[in-house]
Design a protein around this motif. Structure first.
Motif, PDB file in Angstrom:
ATOM      1  N   ILE A 166     -62.195 -38.034  -6.544  1.00  0.00           N
ATOM      2  CA  ILE A 166     -61.114 -37.241  -5.949  1.00  0.00           C
ATOM      3  C   ILE A 166     -61.124 -37.398  -4.435  1.00  0.00           C
ATOM      4  CG2 ILE A 166     -60.285 -34.886  -5.568  1.00  0.00           C
ATOM      5  CD1 ILE A 166     -61.380 -34.195  -8.355  1.00  0.00           C
ATOM      6  N   ALA A 167     -62.304 -37.394  -3.845  1.00  0.00           N
ATOM      7  CA  ALA A 167     -62.411 -37.574  -2.397  1.00  0.00           C
ATOM      8  C   ALA A 167     -61.859 -38.937  -1.982  1.00  0.00           C
ATOM      9  CB  ALA A 167     -63.874 -37.439  -1.974  1.00  0.00           C
ATOM     10  N   GLU A 168     -62.153 -39.946  -2.769  1.00  0.00           N
ATOM     11  CA  GLU A 168     -61.680 -41.305  -2.453  1.00  0.00           C
ATOM     12  C   GLU A 168     -60.164 -41.386  -2.573  1.00  0.00           C
ATOM     13  OE1 GLU A 168     -62.322 -45.934  -4.004  1.00  0.00           O
ATOM     14  OE2 GLU A 168     -63.554 -44.294  -4.807  1.00  0.00           O
ATOM     15  N   ARG A 169     -59.604 -40.758  -3.602  1.00  0.00           N
ATOM     16  CA  ARG A 169     -58.160 -40.834  -3.815  1.00  0.00           C
ATOM     17  C   ARG A 169     -57.392 -40.039  -2.758  1.00  0.00           C
ATOM     18  NH1 ARG A 169     -55.117 -39.630  -9.487  1.00  0.00           N
ATOM     19  NH2 ARG A 169     -56.322 -41.489 -10.012  1.00  0.00           N
ATOM     20  N   THR A 170     -57.894 -38.848  -2.428  1.00  0.00           N
ATOM     21  CA  THR A 170     -57.164 -37.974  -1.502  1.00  0.00           C
ATOM     22  C   THR A 170     -57.492 -38.245  -0.044  1.00  0.00           C
ATOM     23  OG1 THR A 170     -58.892 -36.277  -1.636  1.00  0.00           O
ATOM     24  CG2 THR A 170     -57.071 -36.132  -3.217  1.00  0.00           C
ATOM     25  N   GLY A 171     -58.625 -38.925   0.211  1.00  0.00           N
ATOM     26  CA  GLY A 171     -59.044 -39.150   1.584  1.00  0.00           C
ATOM     27  C   GLY A 171     -59.743 -37.953   2.208  1.00  0.00           C
ATOM     28  N   LEU A 172     -60.023 -36.948   1.387  1.00  0.00           N
ATOM     29  CA  LEU A 172     -60.716 -35.759   1.894  1.00  0.00           C
ATOM     30  C   LEU A 172     -62.223 -35.992   1.897  1.00  0.00           C
ATOM     31  CD1 LEU A 172     -58.798 -32.965  -0.081  1.00  0.00           C
ATOM     32  CD2 LEU A 172     -58.587 -33.481   2.359  1.00  0.00           C
ATOM     33  N   PRO A 173     -62.951 -35.361   2.803  1.00  0.00           N
ATOM     34  CA  PRO A 173     -64.417 -35.445   2.759  1.00  0.00           C
ATOM     35  C   PRO A 173     -64.924 -34.854   1.443  1.00  0.00           C
ATOM     36  CG  PRO A 173     -63.674 -34.543   4.863  1.00  0.00           C
ATOM     37  CD  PRO A 173     -62.474 -34.581   3.966  1.00  0.00           C
ATOM     38  N   LEU A 174     -66.024 -35.399   0.945  1.00  0.00           N
ATOM     39  CA  LEU A 174     -66.577 -34.924  -0.321  1.00  0.00           C
ATOM     40  C   LEU A 174     -66.904 -33.429  -0.255  1.00  0.00           C
ATOM     41  CD1 LEU A 174     -67.566 -35.489  -3.169  1.00  0.00           C
ATOM     42  CD2 LEU A 174     -69.761 -36.236  -2.215  1.00  0.00           C
ATOM     43  N   GLY A 175     -67.421 -32.986   0.884  1.00  0.00           N
ATOM     44  CA  GLY A 175     -67.746 -31.572   1.035  1.00  0.00           C
ATOM     45  C   GLY A 175     -66.522 -30.683   0.898  1.00  0.00           C
ATOM     46  N   THR A 176     -65.386 -31.169   1.419  1.00  0.00           N
ATOM     47  CA  THR A 176     -64.142 -30.403   1.318  1.00  0.00           C
ATOM     48  C   THR A 176     -63.673 -30.326  -0.122  1.00  0.00           C
ATOM     49  OG1 THR A 176     -63.495 -31.088   3.550  1.00  0.00           O
ATOM     50  CG2 THR A 176     -61.757 -30.269   2.103  1.00  0.00           C
ATOM     51  N   VAL A 177     -63.804 -31.438  -0.841  1.00  0.00           N
ATOM     52  CA  VAL A 177     -63.426 -31.462  -2.257  1.00  0.00           C
ATOM     53  C   VAL A 177     -64.285 -30.474  -3.046  1.00  0.00           C
ATOM     54  CG1 VAL A 177     -63.412 -32.869  -4.362  1.00  0.00           C
ATOM     55  CG2 VAL A 177     -62.574 -33.826  -2.206  1.00  0.00           C
ATOM     56  N   LYS A 178     -65.578 -30.465  -2.770  1.00  0.00           N
ATOM     57  CA  LYS A 178     -66.474 -29.541  -3.461  1.00  0.00           C
ATOM     58  C   LYS A 178     -66.093 -28.096  -3.151  1.00  0.00           C
ATOM     59  CE  LYS A 178     -70.510 -32.587  -3.758  1.00  0.00           C
ATOM     60  NZ  LYS A 178     -71.934 -32.784  -3.366  1.00  0.00           N
ATOM     61  N   SER A 179     -65.754 -27.837  -1.894  1.00  0.00           N
ATOM     62  CA  SER A 179     -65.374 -26.482  -1.491  1.00  0.00           C
ATOM     63  C   SER A 179     -64.086 -26.047  -2.182  1.00  0.00           C
ATOM     64  CB  SER A 179     -65.204 -26.427   0.029  1.00  0.00           C
ATOM     65  OG  SER A 179     -64.769 -25.151   0.441  1.00  0.00           O
ATOM     66  N   HIS A 180     -63.073 -26.928  -2.212  1.00  0.00           N
ATOM     67  CA  HIS A 180     -61.818 -26.616  -2.898  1.00  0.00           C
ATOM     68  C   HIS A 180     -62.073 -26.353  -4.379  1.00  0.00           C
ATOM     69  CE1 HIS A 180     -59.454 -27.151   0.572  1.00  0.00           C
ATOM     70  NE2 HIS A 180     -59.258 -28.475   0.514  1.00  0.00           N
ATOM     71  N   SER A 181     -62.928 -27.171  -4.978  1.00  0.00           N
ATOM     72  CA  SER A 181     -63.224 -27.027  -6.400  1.00  0.00           C
ATOM     73  C   SER A 181     -63.906 -25.688  -6.672  1.00  0.00           C
ATOM     74  CB  SER A 181     -64.104 -28.188  -6.866  1.00  0.00           C
ATOM     75  OG  SER A 181     -64.451 -28.038  -8.226  1.00  0.00           O
ATOM     76  N   ARG A 182     -64.910 -25.362  -5.860  1.00  0.00           N
ATOM     77  CA  ARG A 182     -65.665 -24.126  -6.068  1.00  0.00           C
ATOM     78  C   ARG A 182     -64.764 -22.901  -5.878  1.00  0.00           C
ATOM     79  NH1 ARG A 182     -69.095 -25.132  -2.620  1.00  0.00           N
ATOM     80  NH2 ARG A 182     -68.303 -23.907  -0.872  1.00  0.00           N
ATOM     81  N   ARG A 183     -63.985 -22.915  -4.801  1.00  0.00           N
ATOM     82  CA  ARG A 183     -63.130 -21.757  -4.533  1.00  0.00           C
ATOM     83  C   ARG A 183     -62.001 -21.653  -5.559  1.00  0.00           C
ATOM     84  NH1 ARG A 183     -62.585 -22.415   2.079  1.00  0.00           N
ATOM     85  NH2 ARG A 183     -64.776 -21.920   2.562  1.00  0.00           N
ATOM     86  N   GLY A 184     -61.476 -22.817  -5.956  1.00  0.00           N
ATOM     87  CA  GLY A 184     -60.414 -22.806  -6.958  1.00  0.00           C
ATOM     88  C   GLY A 184     -60.897 -22.269  -8.291  1.00  0.00           C
ATOM     89  N   LEU A 185     -62.091 -22.686  -8.712  1.00  0.00           N
ATOM     90  CA  LEU A 185     -62.645 -22.179  -9.966  1.00  0.00           C
ATOM     91  C   LEU A 185     -62.890 -20.683  -9.897  1.00  0.00           C
ATOM     92  CD1 LEU A 185     -65.165 -25.007 -10.942  1.00  0.00           C
ATOM     93  CD2 LEU A 185     -63.129 -24.306 -12.215  1.00  0.00           C
ATOM     94  N   HIS A 186     -63.353 -20.226  -8.732  1.00  0.00           N
ATOM     95  CA  HIS A 186     -63.603 -18.790  -8.569  1.00  0.00           C
ATOM     96  C   HIS A 186     -62.291 -18.018  -8.681  1.00  0.00           C
ATOM     97  CE1 HIS A 186     -65.440 -15.108  -7.201  1.00  0.00           C
ATOM     98  NE2 HIS A 186     -64.582 -15.012  -6.206  1.00  0.00           N
ATOM     99  N   ARG A 187     -61.230 -18.526  -8.039  1.00  0.00           N
ATOM    100  CA  ARG A 187     -59.928 -17.856  -8.120  1.00  0.00           C
ATOM    101  C   ARG A 187     -59.402 -17.882  -9.550  1.00  0.00           C
ATOM    102  NH1 ARG A 187     -56.366 -17.543  -3.466  1.00  0.00           N
ATOM    103  NH2 ARG A 187     -57.506 -17.883  -1.525  1.00  0.00           N
ATOM    104  N   LEU A 188     -59.580 -19.025 -10.231  1.00  0.00           N
ATOM    105  CA  LEU A 188     -59.137 -19.138 -11.617  1.00  0.00           C
ATOM    106  C   LEU A 188     -59.834 -18.104 -12.484  1.00  0.00           C
ATOM    107  CD1 LEU A 188     -58.854 -22.893 -12.704  1.00  0.00           C
ATOM    108  CD2 LEU A 188     -57.057 -21.170 -12.589  1.00  0.00           C
TER     109      LEU A 188
END
Length: 202
Positions: A166-188
């Motif tokens: 996902i980081a490679e496809r979006t160009g986002l840093p891996l840490g940012t992807v992990k943060s989005h994933s963690r926060r998104g799962l928490h919100r879900l």
């Protein structure tokens, strides 16, 4: 002959420590809020550490820690000192809450996987009403997420991409992807749980 006295180190005797724990336990049973606050200060970090190591998510660990002490307060009359120490009793509650959290996580992931699969015509009519409700709640919760979190989770769930991919496809840093994933799962998790709670109250 050595006339110099040996230096001594003052240690808290185990008996004194045990007595302190017993006093806290008696305070808990009496619904003494000061004793309960002392119990939280003494064992809160241990409970949170256990939850973090088992769940790998600080948000979930905070929730579990809160649930452990709420459960301890509500179930204080069920504490039996003859069956074990107060600390061991709290550890037992922590383990059960962790198991509950892992089970809830597995259920959420199962819902996400189910929502990601294409459904045949007529199939929704054959599903149990609870399952249909869960799917609706999940899709609604996904749509309510911030765009970045929704995008990361959809790539993970629907396209089965790893966080590195996902980081490679979006160009986002891996840490940012992990943060989005963690926060998104928490919100879900919060949104789905609240939706289910509202459904059960109807």
């Amino acid at each position: 002959m050595n006339t110099h006295p040996r230096p001594t180190t003052t240690l808290v005797p185990p008996v004194e420590e045990t007595r302190c724990e017993e006093e806290l336990a008696r305070g808990l049973v009496r619904a003494d809020e000061e004793a309960f606050a002392a119990i939280y200060r003494r064992w809160g970090a241990l409970v949170h550490t256990m939850a973090t190591r088992s769940l790998g998510d600080t948000h979930e660990a905070e929730d579990v820690t809160q649930q452990v002490f709420i459960g301890a307060w509500r179930g204080r009359k069920g504490f039996r000192p003859e069956r074990g120490a107060l600390g061991a009793w709290l550890v037992g509650i922590t383990r059960r809450k962790i198991v509950d959290a892992l089970a809830a996580r597995a259920r959420r992931l199962s819902l996400v996987e189910s929502a990601a699969q294409d459904t045949a015509p007529g199939e929704p009519d054959q599903r149990a009403p609870d399952e249909v409700l869960d799917r609706v709640l999940l899709v609604d919760a996904l749509l309510r997420l911030p765009h970045a979190q929704r995008e990361v989770l959809c790539m993970a769930f629907y396209e089965d991409l790893t966080q590195a991919q996902i980081a490679e496809r979006t160009g986002l840093p891996l840490g940012t992807v992990k943060s989005h994933s963690r926060r998104g799962l928490h919100r879900l998790r919060t949104s789905v749980d609240q939706g289910v709670a509202r459904g059960t109250d109807m």
